[in-house]
Design a protein around this motif. Structure first.
Motif, PDB file in Angstrom:
ATOM      1  N   THR A   1      43.972 -17.171  13.956  1.00 16.70           N
ATOM      2  CA  THR A   1      45.167 -16.601  14.568  1.00 16.70           C
ATOM      3  C   THR A   1      45.252 -15.104  14.276  1.00 16.70           C
ATOM      4  N   ASN A   2      45.846 -14.366  15.199  1.00 16.56           N
ATOM      5  CA  ASN A   2      46.063 -12.929  14.996  1.00 16.56           C
ATOM      6  C   ASN A   2      47.485 -12.647  14.544  1.00 16.56           C
ATOM      7  N   PHE A   3      48.156 -13.691  14.046  1.00 18.36           N
ATOM      8  CA  PHE A   3      49.513 -13.517  13.522  1.00 18.36           C
ATOM      9  C   PHE A   3      49.584 -14.164  12.140  1.00 18.36           C
ATOM     10  N   ASN A   4      50.587 -13.778  11.358  1.00 18.01           N
ATOM     11  CA  ASN A   4      50.766 -14.302  10.013  1.00 18.01           C
ATOM     12  C   ASN A   4      51.920 -15.292   9.983  1.00 18.01           C
TER      13      ASN A   4
ATOM     14  N   LYS B   1      49.031 -11.864   4.423  1.00 18.60           N
ATOM     15  CA  LYS B   1      47.809 -12.339   3.770  1.00 18.60           C
ATOM     16  C   LYS B   1      47.426 -13.766   4.156  1.00 18.60           C
ATOM     17  N   ASP B   2      48.124 -14.360   5.077  1.00 19.78           N
ATOM     18  CA  ASP B   2      47.769 -15.729   5.454  1.00 19.78           C
ATOM     19  C   ASP B   2      47.507 -15.828   6.954  1.00 19.78           C
ATOM     20  N   TYR B   3      46.802 -16.881   7.350  1.00 19.63           N
ATOM     21  CA  TYR B   3      46.458 -17.091   8.753  1.00 19.63           C
ATOM     22  C   TYR B   3      45.915 -18.509   8.916  1.00 19.63           C
ATOM     23  N   PHE B   4      45.872 -18.989  10.158  1.00 22.05           N
ATOM     24  CA  PHE B   4      45.291 -20.278  10.489  1.00 22.05           C
ATOM     25  C   PHE B   4      43.897 -20.084  11.082  1.00 22.05           C
ATOM     26  N   THR B   5      43.007 -21.048  10.818  1.00 17.76           N
ATOM     27  CA  THR B   5      41.695 -21.062  11.447  1.00 17.76           C
ATOM     28  C   THR B   5      41.462 -22.417  12.104  1.00 17.76           C
ATOM     29  N   PHE B   6      40.686 -22.399  13.189  1.00 14.54           N
ATOM     30  CA  PHE B   6      40.310 -23.605  13.921  1.00 14.54           C
ATOM     31  C   PHE B   6      38.802 -23.562  14.138  1.00 14.54           C
ATOM     32  N   THR B   7      38.132 -24.678  13.863  1.00 10.32           N
ATOM     33  CA  THR B   7      36.674 -24.712  13.991  1.00 10.32           C
ATOM     34  C   THR B   7      36.229 -25.992  14.687  1.00 10.32           C
ATOM     35  N   PRO B   8      36.544 -26.180  15.956  1.00 11.92           N
ATOM     36  CA  PRO B   8      36.079 -27.382  16.646  1.00 11.92           C
ATOM     37  C   PRO B   8      34.562 -27.380  16.766  1.00 11.92           C
TER      38      PRO B   8
ATOM     39  N   ILE C   1      41.638 -27.874  11.185  1.00 18.80           N
ATOM     40  CA  ILE C   1      42.688 -26.852  11.235  1.00 18.80           C
ATOM     41  C   ILE C   1      43.017 -26.470   9.799  1.00 18.80           C
ATOM     42  N   ALA C   2      42.930 -25.184   9.466  1.00 19.02           N
ATOM     43  CA  ALA C   2      43.089 -24.758   8.077  1.00 19.02           C
ATOM     44  C   ALA C   2      44.123 -23.648   7.949  1.00 19.02           C
ATOM     45  N   TYR C   3      44.900 -23.732   6.885  1.00 17.16           N
ATOM     46  CA  TYR C   3      45.807 -22.649   6.490  1.00 17.16           C
ATOM     47  C   TYR C   3      45.132 -21.900   5.349  1.00 17.16           C
ATOM     48  N   ASN C   4      44.966 -20.576   5.493  1.00 14.77           N
ATOM     49  CA  ASN C   4      44.180 -19.785   4.555  1.00 14.77           C
ATOM     50  C   ASN C   4      45.000 -18.686   3.906  1.00 14.77           C
ATOM     51  N   ARG C   5      44.757 -18.512   2.607  1.00 12.37           N
ATOM     52  CA  ARG C   5      45.254 -17.364   1.867  1.00 12.37           C
ATOM     53  C   ARG C   5      44.066 -16.747   1.132  1.00 12.37           C
ATOM     54  N   PRO C   6      44.223 -15.573   0.487  1.00 13.12           N
ATOM     55  CA  PRO C   6      43.069 -14.893  -0.101  1.00 13.12           C
ATOM     56  C   PRO C   6      42.226 -15.752  -1.036  1.00 13.12           C
TER      57      PRO C   6
END
Length: 287
Positions: free
Chosen positions: A174-177, A182-189, A245-250
């Motif tokens: 995602t391009n939003f927080n 410092k956080d964002y979501f990632t998707f890896t289908p 689907i992942a929620y990421n921080r540093p």
């Protein structure tokens, strides 16, 4: 960021620590970038069923696992993992220990080579218990729009098997927080194909023949020599589609992953059918 494999203890979901998403017991998160830093990664994972190179046991085995991996700056790593099938009395079902090397052919072409030894509780009934060692060679190429991987595995112990896992995934974030910058979501289908032999199925069936009635491992009056011959053939074993689907921080990641598995060329009368898998993973990175 390096990540833990849930796979496959374990390989292809065999639930093992790994760097490249290859669906090969034990994988945790599906976001991967080569990092040349000294680091320690610890994680925990819950899975709805144990899968081993596209095969599951005669009944569902939901599990929990904990993992740790230590990375050196020069690319060498050590890792360990412990898995417990939920609902059974033993303290653990499987403990894994291994070592390997992370390398880069080019900026976009990376790989790992590793060796893993599996220690099984004598009361463990998970499908992979016939194999106690794995030599793994994992390669991935980042095309930009997607990443493709080829993983080669040779497993030996009570049985000997060879596997090739092909996978392709697309990673975007995602391009939003959410809470701060410092956080964002990632998707890896992604999709994967597992090819190989399945002598471990025959060995598993023989080891647990006394459970044949309740678990339907065998057909009536099985032709064991015929089954053993078919298990030794190199065939396609499984197709799967996965959406993590992942929620990421540093320093940490929380991921939920859904996978739909389509087993093919099933032998040994394990009666594997199409199945949905769910994984919830947390891991933390110490630099």
């Amino acid at each position: 960021m390096l990540f833990l494999l849930t796979t496959a203890t374990v390989k292809a979901d065999v639930l093992k620590l790994r760097f490249i998403d290859a669906d090969t017991p034990h994988k945790a998160a599906d976001t991967d970038t080569v990092v040349r830093k000294q680091s320690l990664i610890v994680g925990a994972n819950y899975g709805s069923d144990v899968m081993f190179f596209g095969r599951t046991g005669p009944i569902k085995y939901p599990y929990g696992s904990v993992d740790a991996i230590y990375n050196t700056k020069n690319g060498f790593f050590l890792y360990a993992s412990a898995l417990k099938v939920l609902g059974y009395g033993q303290l653990y079902d499987e403990i894994d220990a291994g070592a390997g090397y992370l390398y880069k052919y080019t900026k976009n072409f990376t790989g790992t080579a590793s060796f893993t030894h599996f220690f099984f509780n004598s009361n463990a009934h998970i499908i992979m218990s016939a194999s106690s060692n794995d030599v793994n060679w994992n390669n991935a190429y980042d095309w930009g729009i997607m990443k493709s991987g080829v993983t080669l595995d040779y497993l030996f112990g009570k049985s000997h098997d060879y596997f090739v896992t092909l996978n392709t995934s697309h990673h975007f974030e995602t391009n939003f927080n959410i809470f701060d910058d410092k956080d964002y979501f990632t998707f890896t289908p992604g999709v994967s194909l597992i090819l190989g032999t399945q002598n471990f199925v025959q060995r598993y069936s023989l080891d647990y023949q006394y459970r044949q009635d309740q678990n339907n491992i065998f057909a009536n009056q099985p032709d064991e020599q015929h089954t053993a011959h078919l298990n030794g053939m190199f065939n396609a074993l499984n197709y799967s589609f996965k959406v993590p689907i992942a929620y990421n921080r540093p320093h940490y990641t929380i991921e939920f992953a859904y996978k739909y598995s389509i087993p093919v060329n099933v032998e040994g009368e394990l009666m594997n059918t199409k199945e949905s898998f769910y994984n919830l993973t947390f891991y933390y990175v110490f630099y």
